[in-house]
Enzyme design. Sequence first.
Site, PDB file in Angstrom:
ATOM      1  N   GLY A  45      81.574  52.470  18.567  1.00 27.94           N
ATOM      2  CA  GLY A  45      81.727  51.031  18.355  1.00 27.94           C
ATOM      3  C   GLY A  45      83.166  50.634  18.126  1.00 27.94           C
ATOM      4  CG  LEU A  87      71.538  46.607  13.297  1.00 26.25           C
ATOM      5  CD1 LEU A  87      72.028  47.670  14.271  1.00 26.25           C
ATOM      6  CD2 LEU A  87      71.061  45.370  14.039  1.00 26.25           C
ATOM      7  CE1 TYR A 183      60.801  60.589  10.933  1.00 26.01           C
ATOM      8  CE2 TYR A 183      61.308  62.604   9.740  1.00 26.01           C
ATOM      9  CZ  TYR A 183      61.730  61.467  10.405  1.00 26.01           C
ATOM     10  OH  TYR A 183      63.068  61.205  10.537  1.00 26.01           O
TER      11      TYR A 183
END
Length: 309
Positions: A45, A87, A183
Amino acid sequence: MSLYGMLRRNGISGFGYRSTAEDVTEGLSLTGKTILVTGCNSGLGLETMKVLCKRGAHVIGTARTLEKANAATRSVEGETTALACELSEPSSIRECIAQIKANGTNVDTIIANAGIMALPNLQKKHGYELQFFTNHIGHFILVTGLLDQLTDHGRVVILSSEAHQAAPKDGIEFDNLDGNLSYSPWRAYGQSKLANLLFAKELARRFEGTNKTANAIHPGVIRTNLGRSMNPFLINVLLKMADPVFLKTIAEGAATQCFVAAHPSCTGMNGQYFADSNVATPSKLAKNLDLAKKLWERSEEIAGSVLHV
């Protein structure tokens, strides 16, 4: 041809595995363009923001906190705006969207860059497994919330990964989005990256008949802090096995998203998957339009429920 030679060979676009973000944007003028980059404070980023600013773009850089976004935007030369956008927190995403709208800013490109990877233990936010929620739902809320601000020739670039191949055999476990049934760090990460691809695919379908585009990309295998949550011993073993032949530098890793976000040759390219700055072929599941539509509908339900929390 040797493996080293293959890695250095460019594709149809004229770019390839070893191309950098500066290479794929060389000679471009992005003056007058506004580009939003999530996760601007480090790794891909930060490199993406730096290079796009160098080409003249105004970059809206978001990070988990305003302090991190400010530090990142101040570290690059060019026109920037720093915003907080956590987010995994819908309220933070909502505030980010509201600030962009309040400023009357139109956005030419959204680069959904931020993400988390392979959390060793199940973690949740708002009742959902954290990688799915952060990597997909968070970006889903942000992007769909800004569609009215996207310019007529706007581009949406979603970071996915070849790790989408590690998703569950049925693609998205709609009955296990909380991770309670089972998971696995890599399976959950793979599911979130497949979700990114399917989001881009369905958004591209909804853009048909317009000049707007949505595409997904694989940046490559890069030494960044994305693996900060992984077992440090495992990270070191993987990196030693791959480095230096296979690992991309951060500058090389940022190339594909910069290419798809800014290069003129990508004008009109919609619903594609890119790797090494060339069109690539994703998994069969990633091309399943019915699955993409179902995920969109479920994502709308999730977004609607958490945005009121």
